[in-house]
Design an enzyme around this catalytic site. Structure first.
Site, PDB file in Angstrom:
ATOM      1  N   TRP A 134      10.486  -0.852 -10.770  1.00  0.00           N
ATOM      2  CA  TRP A 134       9.486  -1.141  -9.745  1.00  0.00           C
ATOM      3  C   TRP A 134      10.114  -1.155  -8.355  1.00  0.00           C
ATOM      4  O   TRP A 134       9.557  -0.597  -7.397  1.00  0.00           O
ATOM      5  CB  TRP A 134       8.814  -2.497 -10.029  1.00  0.00           C
ATOM      6  CG  TRP A 134       7.785  -2.869  -9.010  1.00  0.00           C
ATOM      7  CD1 TRP A 134       6.460  -2.530  -9.015  1.00  0.00           C
ATOM      8  CD2 TRP A 134       7.989  -3.655  -7.826  1.00  0.00           C
ATOM      9  NE1 TRP A 134       5.830  -3.057  -7.905  1.00  0.00           N
ATOM     10  CE2 TRP A 134       6.747  -3.750  -7.164  1.00  0.00           C
ATOM     11  CE3 TRP A 134       9.102  -4.287  -7.268  1.00  0.00           C
ATOM     12  CZ2 TRP A 134       6.586  -4.456  -5.966  1.00  0.00           C
ATOM     13  CZ3 TRP A 134       8.955  -4.979  -6.071  1.00  0.00           C
ATOM     14  CH2 TRP A 134       7.709  -5.069  -5.434  1.00  0.00           C
ATOM     15  N   PRO A 151       3.389   4.050  -9.269  1.00  0.00           N
ATOM     16  CA  PRO A 151       4.054   2.800  -9.647  1.00  0.00           C
ATOM     17  C   PRO A 151       3.250   1.993 -10.668  1.00  0.00           C
ATOM     18  O   PRO A 151       2.707   0.926 -10.373  1.00  0.00           O
ATOM     19  CB  PRO A 151       4.173   2.062  -8.303  1.00  0.00           C
ATOM     20  CG  PRO A 151       2.958   2.512  -7.551  1.00  0.00           C
ATOM     21  CD  PRO A 151       2.737   3.952  -7.962  1.00  0.00           C
ATOM     22  N   ASP A 153       4.090   0.107 -12.950  1.00  0.00           N
ATOM     23  CA  ASP A 153       4.571  -1.242 -13.235  1.00  0.00           C
ATOM     24  C   ASP A 153       4.083  -2.264 -12.205  1.00  0.00           C
ATOM     25  O   ASP A 153       4.305  -3.467 -12.376  1.00  0.00           O
ATOM     26  CB  ASP A 153       6.103  -1.268 -13.279  1.00  0.00           C
ATOM     27  CG  ASP A 153       6.649  -0.547 -14.502  1.00  0.00           C
ATOM     28  OD1 ASP A 153       6.001  -0.625 -15.557  1.00  0.00           O
ATOM     29  OD2 ASP A 153       7.703   0.095 -14.398  1.00  0.00           O
ATOM     30  N   ASP A 154       3.426  -1.789 -11.156  1.00  0.00           N
ATOM     31  CA  ASP A 154       2.876  -2.702 -10.160  1.00  0.00           C
ATOM     32  C   ASP A 154       1.568  -3.303 -10.673  1.00  0.00           C
ATOM     33  O   ASP A 154       0.622  -2.577 -11.013  1.00  0.00           O
ATOM     34  CB  ASP A 154       2.634  -1.954  -8.845  1.00  0.00           C
ATOM     35  CG  ASP A 154       2.202  -2.892  -7.735  1.00  0.00           C
ATOM     36  OD1 ASP A 154       3.079  -3.498  -7.097  1.00  0.00           O
ATOM     37  OD2 ASP A 154       0.990  -3.038  -7.526  1.00  0.00           O
ATOM     38  N   LEU A 155       1.504  -4.632 -10.723  1.00  0.00           N
ATOM     39  CA  LEU A 155       0.341  -5.314 -11.296  1.00  0.00           C
ATOM     40  C   LEU A 155      -0.944  -4.974 -10.553  1.00  0.00           C
ATOM     41  O   LEU A 155      -1.993  -4.756 -11.171  1.00  0.00           O
ATOM     42  CB  LEU A 155       0.570  -6.824 -11.275  1.00  0.00           C
ATOM     43  CG  LEU A 155      -0.592  -7.693 -11.799  1.00  0.00           C
ATOM     44  CD1 LEU A 155      -0.892  -7.368 -13.254  1.00  0.00           C
ATOM     45  CD2 LEU A 155      -0.253  -9.176 -11.635  1.00  0.00           C
TER      46      LEU A 155
END
Length: 205
Positions: A134, A151, A153-155
């Site tokens: 990330w 991205p 993995d970005d919440l």
């Protein structure tokens, strides 16, 4: 935002609606956009704390150096107590030293890094303690200005995509959700960075 990117992304009707109702995001380049080493140090300092706190600690950290620049060799000479005086935790001190050690042994010059693909950069920087995928993806987006970063993995990105595509993501979790989100984003190539910036700025009703 590049007009060709907007035209391409608008072929997805859901994303087209998001683009239509969202002000164009501005590129968020820092003053050190060409300094990957400094960006890595700042990303370590910023982990898991507020922007305000991170900015204050990073200013104090830089003030430890005569020219306000944390040269790798000088950073490695500072004691733990000196680094703690800037407000850094023991863990982050270890991570900063890992960045400095890496910079002493490997090139972080833009002239070299720009020759690498996005994934090559991820794999190149992952050996640094405290740097995960990330973190590297944020550097790809906001420091190196790569156009096709997704991205996942970005919440916030995941949450916004689930909100925007409920018919495709309802009830999905874990690897299955990741797979579907990748499938949704695949047609956005080669402009997934622009799509991500819109998703971050979008405010769902």
């Amino acid at each position: 935002m590049p007009p060709e990117a907007i035209r391409h992304l608008s072929q997805d009707p859901v994303l087209a609606a998001i683009i239509e109702q969202t002000p164009a995001p501005q590129p968020a380049f820092a003053d050190w956009a060409n300094d990957l080493y400094l960006a890595l140090l700042e990303s370590i300092v910023s982990q898991q704390i507020s922007v305000k706190a991170a900015d204050a600690i990073f200013r104090r950290f830089r003030a430890l150096f005569a020219d306000n620049y944390p040269h790798a060799d000088q950073l490695l000479l500072l004691t733990t107590d000196e680094l703690r005086s800037a407000g850094l935790s023991g863990q982050k001190i270890g991570y900063l030293r890992s960045v400095a050690t890496f910079a002493g042994e490997h090139s972080l010059d833009r002239a070299y890094v720009d020759t690498l693909t996005d994934e090559e950069i991820v794999q190149y920087l992952l050996p640094i303690r405290g740097v995960g995928r990330w973190t590297v993806e944020m550097l790809l987006l906001f420091v190196l200005d790569r156009p096709d970063v997704f991205p996942i993995d970005d919440l916030v990105i995941r949450q916004r995509m689930v909100r925007a595509y409920p018919e495709r993501t309802a009830g999905l979790t874990g690897r299955v959700l990741y797979k579907v989100l990748h499938e949704i984003a695949a047609p956005w190539q080669p402009y997934r960075s622009t799509a991500s910036r819109y998703l971050w700025k979008w405010k769902p009703a």
